[in-house]
Design an enzyme around this catalytic site. Sequence first.
Site: not given
Ligand code: PAF
Length: 273
Positions: A27, A31, A34, A181
Site C-alpha cells: 500500500m 520501508h 518492503h 517496521l
Molecule cells: O499488507 C498489506 O500491505 C496489504 O494488506 C496488502 C497485502 C497489500 C493488500 O492490500
Amino acid sequence: MKILQTTEELINYRKTLKQDTGFVPTMGALHQGHISLIKTSISNNQNTIVSIFVNPTQFLEGEDFTTYPNRYQADLKICELAGVDALFIPNIDDIYFKNEPSIIAPMKQSYILEGERRPKHFDGVLQVVLKLLNLTKATNAYFGKKDAQQLFLIQNMVKTLFIDTNIVPCEIIRDENGLALSSRNTYLSDAEKQKALNISKSLKIASKEMIKGELNVEVIKEKMSEILSELQIEYIEITNRKFEKIEKIILKDSIVLVAAKVGTTRLIDNMWV
Ligand code: PAF
C-alpha cells in the site's frame, strides 16, 4: 522500470514475460520491510512486479484510509534503485466494479484477533489480493510474517481457490531498537516510538520464559502484560499457527501475537515460536 497505471497495461506487460514472476503487493510508504520482500523477489525471480494500491475495502469506517501515508516519489525511487521491473499503481476504479462478487474470509480465523477488532478487514484484503494475483499471474508472491493472520488467510485462499501462485512468507524486519517496521510507524512521535518498543520487548520476555522452559500460555501472557501496561493493549495472544487457542506452547507450531495502541496509532507485532 515500467510504470503501469491500468489493469490493461499490467495484463499486456505480463503477457510479454516468459519466465518466473515475483510479486510484492503493497500500500506504499515503503520501508525496509518492503525492501526486503522486494529484494527476495528479485533474487528468486526473473521479473519482479510491485503494486502500490491503498485498498479501500480493507479499511473500516473511521480508520486511516484517507490519511494513509503517501510517499509516491520516494517509493518510485526505492523500487527503481532496488531493480524492480514494473510498478503497478492502479486507481480504485481500475480495481473495483459496481457489480462484483465479494470474497468472505472464513469466519473462524478472520473474526478473531485482528478480525475481531477490524470486522470485514480480511474480506477486503482477500478481495484485493485475489484480484492482484489474477492480474499478475505471479509465480511467487511475497508477504511479511508481521501480518501473520493476513498471511495465513491468503495462504488458505490460494490453496482452496486453486490459485497458481506460491505464497512466500518473509521475516519481520525491525529497526535497530527492535520496533517492527510498519508504514504506520510514521504516525508515532519520538516519545511514542519509545513507548512502542515495549511491544517487541514483551515478545523478548516471552522468548526468555520459553528458553527457561515455561510453556504455559497464561503464565507467559501475564508476564508480557506487565511491560505493556503503559500501552492500550488490544490483545496478547498465543495460538497455534492455525490461529487456534492453545493452553501450552507447541514449539515450532505457535505464534505469540500482540496488538496495542500507542496514542492513536494501532500497532501489531508477533513472534513465531
Ligand atoms: O499488507 C498489506 O500491505 C496489504 O494488506 C496488502 C497485502 C497489500 C493488500 O492490500
